[in-house]
Design a protein around this motif. Structure first.
Motif, PDB file in Angstrom:
ATOM      1  N   TRP A  30      13.807   0.984 -10.318  1.00  0.00           N
ATOM      2  CA  TRP A  30      14.036   1.672 -11.586  1.00  0.00           C
ATOM      3  C   TRP A  30      14.904   2.890 -11.332  1.00  0.00           C
ATOM      4  CZ3 TRP A  30      12.947   0.134 -16.431  1.00  0.00           C
ATOM      5  CH2 TRP A  30      12.143  -0.993 -16.546  1.00  0.00           C
TER       6      TRP A  30
ATOM      7  N   GLY B 142      13.370  -5.226  -8.240  1.00  0.00           N
ATOM      8  CA  GLY B 142      14.423  -4.220  -8.092  1.00  0.00           C
ATOM      9  C   GLY B 142      13.876  -2.818  -8.299  1.00  0.00           C
TER      10      GLY B 142
ATOM     11  N   MET C 161      16.067   7.793  -8.757  1.00  0.00           N
ATOM     12  CA  MET C 161      15.162   8.902  -9.062  1.00  0.00           C
ATOM     13  C   MET C 161      14.869   9.678  -7.798  1.00  0.00           C
ATOM     14  SD  MET C 161      12.313   7.322 -11.487  1.00  0.00           S
ATOM     15  CE  MET C 161      12.759   5.751 -12.112  1.00  0.00           C
TER      16      MET C 161
ATOM     17  N   ASN D 198      -2.983  -4.690   6.666  1.00  0.00           N
ATOM     18  CA  ASN D 198      -4.001  -4.399   5.637  1.00  0.00           C
ATOM     19  C   ASN D 198      -4.300  -5.631   4.792  1.00  0.00           C
ATOM     20  OD1 ASN D 198      -3.433  -3.958   2.463  1.00  0.00           O
ATOM     21  ND2 ASN D 198      -1.505  -3.858   3.565  1.00  0.00           N
TER      22      ASN D 198
ATOM     23  N   TRP E  37       4.196   0.427  10.425  1.00  0.00           N
ATOM     24  CA  TRP E  37       4.393  -0.819   9.683  1.00  0.00           C
ATOM     25  C   TRP E  37       3.509  -1.953  10.200  1.00  0.00           C
ATOM     26  CZ3 TRP E  37       5.966  -2.240   5.114  1.00  0.00           C
ATOM     27  CH2 TRP E  37       6.779  -1.397   4.383  1.00  0.00           C
TER      28      TRP E  37
ATOM     29  N   ALA F 121       0.202  -1.058   8.722  1.00  0.00           N
ATOM     30  CA  ALA F 121       0.174  -1.226   7.258  1.00  0.00           C
ATOM     31  C   ALA F 121       0.179  -2.700   6.848  1.00  0.00           C
ATOM     32  CB  ALA F 121       1.371  -0.510   6.638  1.00  0.00           C
ATOM     33  N   LEU F 122       1.040  -3.503   7.448  1.00  0.00           N
ATOM     34  CA  LEU F 122       1.131  -4.904   7.027  1.00  0.00           C
ATOM     35  C   LEU F 122      -0.193  -5.636   7.246  1.00  0.00           C
ATOM     36  CD1 LEU F 122       4.737  -5.613   8.319  1.00  0.00           C
ATOM     37  CD2 LEU F 122       3.986  -5.853   5.936  1.00  0.00           C
TER      38      LEU F 122
ATOM     39  N   LYS G 106      12.363  -4.230  -3.406  1.00  0.00           N
ATOM     40  CA  LYS G 106      13.424  -4.821  -2.584  1.00  0.00           C
ATOM     41  C   LYS G 106      13.628  -4.063  -1.275  1.00  0.00           C
ATOM     42  CE  LYS G 106      17.158  -2.261  -4.819  1.00  0.00           C
ATOM     43  NZ  LYS G 106      18.405  -2.287  -5.558  1.00  0.00           N
TER      44      LYS G 106
ATOM     45  N   HIS H 248       6.014   2.832  -8.383  1.00  0.00           N
ATOM     46  CA  HIS H 248       4.699   2.372  -7.922  1.00  0.00           C
ATOM     47  C   HIS H 248       3.971   1.655  -9.063  1.00  0.00           C
ATOM     48  CE1 HIS H 248       5.130   6.225  -5.417  1.00  0.00           C
ATOM     49  NE2 HIS H 248       5.422   5.218  -4.616  1.00  0.00           N
TER      50      HIS H 248
ATOM     51  N   THR I 134       5.342  -2.032  -9.584  1.00  0.00           N
ATOM     52  CA  THR I 134       4.802  -3.041  -8.650  1.00  0.00           C
ATOM     53  C   THR I 134       3.360  -3.364  -9.006  1.00  0.00           C
ATOM     54  OG1 THR I 134       5.920  -1.697  -6.958  1.00  0.00           O
ATOM     55  CG2 THR I 134       4.685  -3.588  -6.179  1.00  0.00           C
TER      56      THR I 134
ATOM     57  N   ILE J  71       0.878  -1.175   0.000  1.00  0.00           N
ATOM     58  CA  ILE J  71       0.000   0.000   0.000  1.00  0.00           C
ATOM     59  C   ILE J  71       0.913   1.222   0.000  1.00  0.00           C
ATOM     60  CG2 ILE J  71      -2.128  -0.998   0.863  1.00  0.00           C
ATOM     61  CD1 ILE J  71      -1.232  -0.232   3.681  1.00  0.00           C
ATOM     62  N   TYR J  72       0.566   2.190  -0.841  1.00  0.00           N
ATOM     63  CA  TYR J  72       1.494   3.288  -1.133  1.00  0.00           C
ATOM     64  C   TYR J  72       1.344   4.431  -0.139  1.00  0.00           C
ATOM     65  CZ  TYR J  72       1.849   0.424  -5.219  1.00  0.00           C
ATOM     66  OH  TYR J  72       2.040  -0.658  -6.044  1.00  0.00           O
TER      67      TYR J  72
HETATM   68  N1  MSP Z   1       3.884   2.183   2.533  1.00  0.00           N
HETATM   69  C1  MSP Z   1       4.981   1.329   2.319  1.00  0.00           C
HETATM   70  C2  MSP Z   1       4.526  -0.083   1.987  1.00  0.00           C
HETATM   71  C3  MSP Z   1       3.634  -0.703   3.014  1.00  0.00           C
HETATM   72  S1  MSP Z   1       3.072  -2.251   2.513  1.00  0.00           S
HETATM   73  C4  MSP Z   1       2.343  -2.883   3.831  1.00  0.00           C
HETATM   74  C5  MSP Z   1       5.858   1.856   1.184  1.00  0.00           C
HETATM   75  N2  MSP Z   1       5.279   2.673   0.332  1.00  0.00           N
HETATM   76  S2  MSP Z   1       6.027   3.422  -0.875  1.00  0.00           S
HETATM   77  O1  MSP Z   1       5.007   4.212  -1.491  1.00  0.00           O
HETATM   78  O2  MSP Z   1       7.164   4.129  -0.410  1.00  0.00           O
HETATM   79  O3  MSP Z   1       6.591   2.349  -1.844  1.00  0.00           O
HETATM   80  C6  MSP Z   1       5.779   1.402  -2.417  1.00  0.00           C
HETATM   81  C7  MSP Z   1       6.479   0.537  -3.410  1.00  0.00           C
HETATM   82  O4  MSP Z   1       7.041   1.291  -4.473  1.00  0.00           O
HETATM   83  C8  MSP Z   1       7.613  -0.277  -2.815  1.00  0.00           C
HETATM   84  O5  MSP Z   1       7.452  -1.616  -3.187  1.00  0.00           O
HETATM   85  C9  MSP Z   1       8.840   0.296  -3.451  1.00  0.00           C
HETATM   86  O6  MSP Z   1       9.829  -0.658  -3.636  1.00  0.00           O
HETATM   87  C10 MSP Z   1       8.305   0.775  -4.772  1.00  0.00           C
HETATM   88  N3  MSP Z   1       9.196   1.765  -5.338  1.00  0.00           N
HETATM   89  C11 MSP Z   1       9.403   3.033  -4.935  1.00  0.00           C
HETATM   90  N4  MSP Z   1      10.361   3.578  -5.735  1.00  0.00           N
HETATM   91  C12 MSP Z   1      10.788   2.685  -6.648  1.00  0.00           C
HETATM   92  C13 MSP Z   1      11.598   2.721  -7.796  1.00  0.00           C
HETATM   93  N5  MSP Z   1      12.306   3.768  -8.155  1.00  0.00           N
HETATM   94  N6  MSP Z   1      11.620   1.612  -8.569  1.00  0.00           N
HETATM   95  C14 MSP Z   1      10.845   0.507  -8.316  1.00  0.00           C
HETATM   96  N7  MSP Z   1      10.053   0.473  -7.267  1.00  0.00           N
HETATM   97  C15 MSP Z   1      10.183   1.435  -6.285  1.00  0.00           C
HETATM   98  O7  MSP Z   1       7.012   1.471   1.108  1.00  0.00           O
END
Ligand code: MSP
Length: 645
Positions: free
Chosen positions: A293, A291, A300, A236, A230, A233-234, A262, A23, A26, A12-13
């Motif tokens: 980007w 991985g 980025m 969820n 966390w 969040a987990l 990762k 985002h 994934t 969850i973002y």
């Molecule tokens: N809120 C937590 C996740 C909680 S899950 C119970 C979180 N959110 S996030 O918005 O920061 O990131 C979400 C996803 O986006 C993660 O899996 C993260 O790896 C992915 N990415 C964020 N930036 C990324 C890149 N530049 N490239 C690929 N994926 C990356 O973490």
């Protein structure tokens, strides 16, 4: 677990920032898996959503003068809008500020507490707000920085409830050991194992220094704590199924595939299964970590202004082309670099030349040989070798997708397409027709059509609309029944009449590459590069216009250029002593023989250039839109060499 059910999740973002390419990545992999399970006929539940509590969100909202809830509403809306725009096939979009989620989290906390897995103590250590993670002093970079993101950490000392993570160390190691594919890919699993082997400390799971989080259950009567983001969040992944309330969808648990980046694997492969064991729930079947980007090799970030905006990429190049690119370009688990050139190459070459062109060829051949009628009648008798080759690949290919090796999955499907393209070259159906072997030519077309149908079914989780267009043109539907019939049972297509549809992947011209690379608009660096004017913006004088010599030409000869899917070699009469040779990228749109004795408009004073080793002495004018390309021709016949202007 019931094998006929599937549960797929994305992380969850966080709502501190708008969606970016990471985002989207994934979410697109998760969407692909959900669509694949549905294709197999599994009852599938696909979850995504937003992570809205915690210090990071509280601070982000405050800095914008907004309440955390207001701010979360806005950004969560943006994620949802983007996923809807991207046609992400989620079944539920959860927000951690949903009342049901909060209740479920409190129920889970109560259960872990009653079990003796939670105790009260005092936490002293370092905290990274950006990663919402606790660290010990020895883990810090240069005594201060977060080892994950490099930002400064804060020393915190506060009363806290702890989860007895240390009690689960051995059980976790047993899980990794017994369940070969519980964490994918293998390399990432090994990293998790070494981390756990170093020893697990109990985990602080409540905070007292801010408010924006879920309160502890009333039974604990401890108002000043909120849950660690966390833990909230987990959970969820189960509250979304009704955990702690009606439990209406808990039959989907355990999850089939939980996708994460990762950077958050540790939370999903260590804390999450430990919480689940504490709740007496089964563990997920697979946690897959991809991985990151990068952009021109760099991470980025907003400050660098190099964050790729997924919507801009999809708008410029097509959503499904973008999906294909992301899943094809990078081996799952490894980092990948986003470049517009790589994307264009994939579209023009893999999609245009190797995939879409096969449909054009089937339409072209069947149009000429059999009035668009296609039959599988003699395919088995005449093409058993090719069918066996195709089946050998297809028998293995799905294992790759099940292990999230999307690049190898697509690579293998393209090997199957190569069998079809190779068969056309080897069997030369046009020669067969010339020699009166209509049966042989039709069997070849039938073989190619069957290959394209099978690849379309298997590519449909990645490119659903494209696959649907091909299937519609070939008079079948992409459904579980057709998956069973053509993929599992290896049946051949019934006879059908193919529909003539325009090319699926019009070539993207190099000039598009001169447009600025897609990044987030609001995040462009302050210092803007000098802008090159777009075509509409550059004003020229009439004199400048007349510097271009435009002439009417008559095409005398047209032949295909060997080894090129795009080029035709033309001899064009411009009223000069000798016809000119012009190499034109129009093969996809015109058959050579239909061009002979037709007139075109030619740029006659271009500097001659060599294209694939052939001299080209001019350029044809043409207009192009989504339906294809049309040559510019005079309304009435004109003498060769007449000037245009
Ligand atoms: N809120 C937590 C996740 C909680 S899950 C119970 C979180 N959110 S996030 O918005 O920061 O990131 C979400 C996803 O986006 C993660 O899996 C993260 O790896 C992915 N990415 C964020 N930036 C990324 C890149 N530049 N490239 C690929 N994926 C990356 O973490």
């Amino acid at each position: 677990m019931n094998n006929n059910k599937a549960y797929v999740t994305t992380p969850i973002y966080y709502v501190n920032d708008v969606p970016h390419i990471g985002h989207a990545y994934t979410t697109i992999i998760a969407d692909t898996m959900a669509r694949y399970y549905r294709l197999q006929g599994k009852e599938t539940f696909f979850l995504t959503g937003t992570d809205e509590h915690g210090q990071k969100i509280e601070e982000a909202a405050k800095s914008r003068g907004r309440s955390p809830q207001e701010y979360a509403d806005e950004i969560s809306g943006k994620f949802r809008e983007l996923w809807d725009y991207f046609d992400i096939s989620y079944d539920k979009f959860i927000r951690t500020t949903d009342a049901d989620h909060k209740l479920g989290v409190q129920k889970a906390f109560e259960k872990m507490f009653e079990k003796g897995d939670i105790y009260k103590g005092e936490y002293e250590g370092y905290y990274c707000v950006s990663c919402e993670t606790f660290f010990t002093e020895t883990q810090l970079m240069d005594g201060e920085g977060c080892p994950d993101c490099g930002k400064p950490t804060k020393l915190v000392k506060e009363e806290s409830y702890f989860f007895r993570l240390s009690n689960y160390q051995e059980k976790l190691l047993k899980w990794y050991n017994e369940d070969e594919r519980c964490v994918l890919p293998k390399g990432k699993k090994n990293e998790v194992i070494s981390f756990v082997k170093q020893g697990l400390r109990d985990l602080s799971i409540t905070r007292t220094s801010f408010d924006w989080g879920i309160k502890l259950p009333a039974s604990l009567n401890d108002e000043k704590h909120v849950m660690y983001v966390w833990l909230d969040a987990l959970l969820n992944y189960i509250t979304a199924l009704g955990y702690g309330k009606e439990e209406e969808n808990m039959h989907f648990w355990p999850a089939t595939m939980q996708l994460v980046g990762k950077d958050i694997l540790r939370f999903h492969a260590i804390y999450w299964p430990a919480f689940l064991m504490s709740l007496d729930l089964p563990l997920p079947k697979h946690v897959g970590a991809h991985g990151w980007w990068t952009r021109n090799g760099e991470k980025m970030s907003k400050s660098k202004g190099n964050v790729v905006n997924p919507k801009e990429v999809a708008d410029a190049y097509g959503l499904e082309n973008f999906r294909y690119f992301m899943l094809r370009e990078v081996p799952f688990g490894q980092d990948g670099d986003f470049s517009q050139k790589a994307l264009i190459d994939r579209i023009n070459s893999d999609l245009g030349n190797e995939f879409g062109n096969l449909l054009n060829r089937i339409i072209g051949m069947s149009g000429k040989y059999s009035d668009f009628k296609i039959t599988s009648q003699d395919v088995k008798a005449l093409h058993v070798k090719e069918l066996n080759e195709v089946e050998a690949i297809l028998n293995e290919v799905e294992t790759k997708l099940n292990e999230l090796q999307t690049n190898r999955y697509l690579e293998d499907l393209w090997k199957v397409l190569a069998i079809a393209n190779g068969a056309i070259t080897a069997h030369e159906p046009w020669t067969k027709i010339k020699n009166g072997d209509t049966k042989g030519a039709l069997a070849l077309v039938g073989l190619v059509a069957n290959i394209l149908a099978r690849v379309s079914i298997l590519v449909s989780p990645i490119m659903p609309q494209t696959a649907k267009k091909i299937a519609n043109a070939m008079q079948f539907e992409i459904t579980t029944q057709s998956y069973e019939k053509y993929i599992l049972n290896k049946e051949l297509l019934e006879d059908f009449v193919i529909e003539k549809i325009p090319p699926l992947f019009p070539k993207i011209e190099e000039e598009l590459m001169e447009t600025p690379e897609p990044t987030l608009k609001q995040e462009e660096p302050k210092e803007k590069k000098k802008e090159t004017p777009t075509k509409e913006e550059s004003i020229i004088t009439i004199d400048q216009f007349f510097q271009t010599s435009l002439k009417i030409g008559t095409i005398l000869e047209a032949t295909e250029v060997a080894n090129s899917d795009r080029l035709l070699q033309l001899k064009v009469d411009l009223g000069e002593s000798e016809p000119r040779q012009i190499i034109a990228g129009i093969k996809e749109y015109y058959a050579p023989q239909e061009l002979i004795n037709t007139q075109v408009c030619v740029v006659a004073n271009l500097k001659p250039a060599k294209i694939m080793g052939l001299l080209s002495q001019g350029m044809l004018l043409a207009a192009k839109d989504k339906d294809g390309l049309a040559l510019m021709r005079p309304e009435k016949p004109k003498t060769s060499g007449s000037s245009v202007g």
